[in-house]
Design an enzyme around this catalytic site. Structure first.
Site, mmCIF file in Angstrom:
data_model
loop_
_atom_site.group_PDB
_atom_site.id
_atom_site.type_symbol
_atom_site.label_atom_id
_atom_site.label_comp_id
_atom_site.label_asym_id
_atom_site.label_seq_id
_atom_site.Cartn_x
_atom_site.Cartn_y
_atom_site.Cartn_z
ATOM 1 N N ASP A 163 -4.382 -7.954 -2.444
ATOM 2 C CA ASP A 163 -5.063 -9.145 -2.974
ATOM 3 C C ASP A 163 -4.115 -10.147 -3.646
ATOM 4 O OD1 ASP A 163 -6.891 -7.144 -2.580
ATOM 5 O OD2 ASP A 163 -7.776 -7.241 -4.569
ATOM 6 N N ARG B 246 -14.475 -4.569 -11.802
ATOM 7 C CA ARG B 246 -13.078 -5.018 -11.781
ATOM 8 C C ARG B 246 -12.937 -6.445 -11.245
ATOM 9 N NH1 ARG B 246 -13.434 -0.770 -7.933
ATOM 10 N NH2 ARG B 246 -13.532 -1.590 -5.810
ATOM 11 N N ASP B 247 -11.707 -6.919 -11.257
ATOM 12 C CA ASP B 247 -11.305 -8.204 -10.670
ATOM 13 C C ASP B 247 -11.832 -9.412 -11.448
ATOM 14 O OD1 ASP B 247 -10.496 -6.338 -8.808
ATOM 15 O OD2 ASP B 247 -12.012 -6.860 -7.314
ATOM 16 N N GLN C 168 -1.232 -7.929 -5.362
ATOM 17 C CA GLN C 168 -1.318 -6.486 -5.555
ATOM 18 C C GLN C 168 -0.196 -5.858 -4.745
ATOM 19 O OE1 GLN C 168 -4.233 -4.254 -7.127
ATOM 20 N NE2 GLN C 168 -3.401 -5.937 -8.329
ATOM 21 N N GLU D 163 -16.258 -7.272 -4.502
ATOM 22 C CA GLU D 163 -14.893 -7.349 -5.014
ATOM 23 C C GLU D 163 -14.470 -8.815 -5.131
ATOM 24 O OE1 GLU D 163 -12.762 -3.267 -4.003
ATOM 25 O OE2 GLU D 163 -12.611 -4.659 -2.349
ATOM 26 N N SER E 270 -6.761 -6.086 -9.618
ATOM 27 C CA SER E 270 -6.804 -7.539 -9.416
ATOM 28 C C SER E 270 -7.353 -8.339 -10.593
ATOM 29 C CB SER E 270 -7.622 -7.851 -8.165
ATOM 30 O OG SER E 270 -6.861 -7.506 -7.044
ATOM 31 N N LEU F 231 3.558 -2.438 0.262
ATOM 32 C CA LEU F 231 2.298 -3.075 0.679
ATOM 33 C C LEU F 231 1.885 -4.177 -0.279
ATOM 34 C CD1 LEU F 231 -0.937 -1.502 1.944
ATOM 35 C CD2 LEU F 231 -1.031 -2.542 -0.318
HETATM 36 C C1 FRU Z 1 -9.726 -5.441 -3.327
HETATM 37 C C2 FRU Z 1 -9.455 -4.379 -4.393
HETATM 38 C C3 FRU Z 1 -9.890 -4.863 -5.749
HETATM 39 C C4 FRU Z 1 -9.013 -4.048 -6.660
HETATM 40 C C5 FRU Z 1 -7.726 -4.030 -5.894
HETATM 41 C C6 FRU Z 1 -6.886 -2.797 -6.078
HETATM 42 O O1 FRU Z 1 -8.914 -5.294 -2.220
HETATM 43 O O2 FRU Z 1 -10.069 -3.168 -4.051
HETATM 44 O O3 FRU Z 1 -11.266 -4.688 -6.017
HETATM 45 O O4 FRU Z 1 -8.857 -4.629 -7.918
HETATM 46 O O5 FRU Z 1 -8.073 -4.153 -4.532
HETATM 47 O O6 FRU Z 1 -5.687 -2.939 -5.390
#
Ligand code: FRU
Length: 487
Positions: free
Chosen positions: A46, A165-166, A62, A224, A106, A43
């Site tokens: 992001d 995060r991110d 990701q 996110e 991410s 899969l």
């Molecule tokens: C968004 C998310 C981000 C996270 C990542 C994990 O799709 O949930 O917030 O970092 O995917 O895969």
């Protein structure tokens, strides 16, 4: 679809050879993309770490290697000389430290001098599954590999929830500082962005405060993948609010929106000028990220995940159990106070041959339509008798294009909804449509609104029908991604 245990989802990849057979089976899917970045196996979600560095475009996504499931996330690295032709470069980041033991989540990148710096979220979990998100960094080394710093840059704020995060990093020349925009959730469950600042990329980070966005204090439960860019003097804040339904978006609780306005780094306030808008009106568009270091200052180049967090797609039921695709890179500009999104300049080089439009779609193609005025109808992926397909009905008076995908043979994510509207501000004049084996991207009226969706036409669904009087041009597109086994 397979039921995954936690152990299966979080299995560590020890040796690339463990994936060779899976990759081989994946490449046999009829839905492998020809000009979109897609997961080598398993899969993709992001886009991460997108930047231009010393003449090469770097992007990661990701990646969960084992199947179409959100489990242990890696960064998978791809590179391109021109944003169109992409090559697999192997694993970018692996969850191989204690601080990122349950996923390298991410983040973004920025090129400074001769260095490419990466910022990501180390998703740490204790044995009891308590989560601690760390903001971590890595640097591209001379061998083209991402090298992590030994320790995270900083840990989570104790006064916010575990959802932090991110990191999106930006350089502010006026302040002579780097800023990180971090997606977050307050302790009482409201989506927000936390801001950190530092004069240097790899040390000296301090928490500056929560970004104030007047009018958006209660807008979803988690923001996110924030992204901010200044385009011709206007700041554009893009983020993916989740845990909320928004008007006109069916049952979905995951969205990708933008605000135009002004970012004040003294008061940490983003003042919106005008309402929020959806970045794309299609069924599957999320976590968009723009590239860093785009020369100019008047355009951004953006890639999104064609997919949504809670959805699954038909290829998850194939033997190789895979799903996901990045969108085509697109250009963003602000013109007359409006965001305009257009296909990448140069994407025309993918046109292999112009075809006589006879109502059949090659599996990878570009369609250019001119609307004759009045109500307009387009059906993509119709059956030989003209029935079925992805239907678009444009009401000239209401200036709304209504999409309905319930006529396709392969139906999926029906619980989220199969019909969505794309509002326009001006009457429909033109559409540019990019079709690949499992995606459709539509740009209306030179970039006024866009629509992106996964589409999985079956063998009998290669027709299209369009209102009388429409101008149609059709090109077959060549392949631009190399689907080879590099891990
Ligand atoms: C968004 C998310 C981000 C996270 C990542 C994990 O799709 O949930 O917030 O970092 O995917 O895969």
């Amino acid at each position: 679809m397979k039921e995954w245990t936690r152990d299966e989802r979080y299995k560590v990849l020890n040796d690339p050879e463990e994936l060779r057979d899976l990759h081989e089976r994946t490449t046999h899917s009829p839905y492998r993309q020809r000009c979109h970045i897609q997961p080598v196996t398993g899969l993709s979600s992001d886009p991460n770490g997108f930047a231009l560095h010393r003449g090469t475009w770097h992007l990661c996504y990701q990646w969960c290697p084992w199947g179409a499931v959100h489990g242990l996330k890696y960064w998978y690295h791809v590179t391109s000389p021109d944003l169109i032709h992409w090559r697999n470069a192997g694993i970018g980041l692996a969850p191989d430290r204690d601080y990122d033991n349950r996923g390298t989540h991410s983040g973004s990148a920025i090129s400074v001098g001769d260095k490419l710096y990466y910022f990501y979220t180390g998703n740490h979990r204790d044995p009891d599954w308590t989560r601690t998100p760390y903001t971590c960094a890595a640097v591209l080394n001379a061998g083209g590999k991402l090298e992590k710093l030994p320790e995270p840059l900083f840990g989570p704020r104790p006064d916010y929830s575990e959802h932090q995060r991110d990191p999106k990093v930006v350089w502010n020349g006026e302040k002579q500082k780097f800023y990180i925009f971090l997606g977050a959730q307050t302790a009482d469950g409201r989506g927000c962005v936390l801001i950190y600042e530092s004069p240097e990329p790899l040390q000296g980070w301090r928490f500056a405060g929560e970004l104030k966005v007047p009018g958006y204090e209660r807008f979803g439960g988690m923001w996110e993948c924030p992204y901010i860019v200044n385009l011709s003097g206007t700041d554009v804040l893009i983020f993916s609010p989740q845990y909320t339904k928004l008007p006109g978006r069916g049952e979905s609780t995951n969205h990708n929106v933008y605000l135009l306005g002004h970012m004040d780094y003294d008061s940490l306030t983003f003042t919106p000028e005008g309402p929020y808008r959806f970045l794309d009106y299609g069924f599957d568009f999320y976590a968009a990220q723009g590239a860093a270091n785009v020369p100019g200052g008047d355009r951004a180049i953006l890639i999104a995940w064609i997919g949504l967090p809670d959805n699954h797609y038909p290829t998850a039921d194939e033997d190789a159990d895979w799903e996901g695709s990045m969108s085509l890179p697109r250009q963003l500009r602000v013109r007359d106070g409006k965001l305009v999104q257009t296909p990448l300049e140069g994407i025309e080089t993918l046109r292999e041959a112009e075809l006589t439009p006879e109502g059949t779609l090659p599996e990878c193609c570009e369609l250019e339509l001119t609307a004759p005025g009045g109500d307009f109808e387009l059906n993509l992926f119709t059956r030989p008798d003209g029935s079925g397909g992805l239907r678009m009905r444009c009401d000239a008076e209401k200036k709304v294009c209504a999409f309905d995908k319930s006529g396709l043979d392969l139906r999926f994510n029906q619980n989220v909804g199969e019909a969505l509207d794309m509002p326009l501000e001006t009457p429909l004049k033109s559409l540019r449509i990019f079709i690949d084996r499992c995606s459709t991207e539509i740009f209306a009226n030179g970039g006024e609104a866009t629509f992106t969706a996964h589409t999985y036409p079956t063998e009998r669904e290669h027709g299209y029908t369009v209102s009388n009087g429409a101008g149609v041009r059709l090109w077959r597109l060549g392949a631009s991604v190399v689907d080879d086994f590099v891990v």
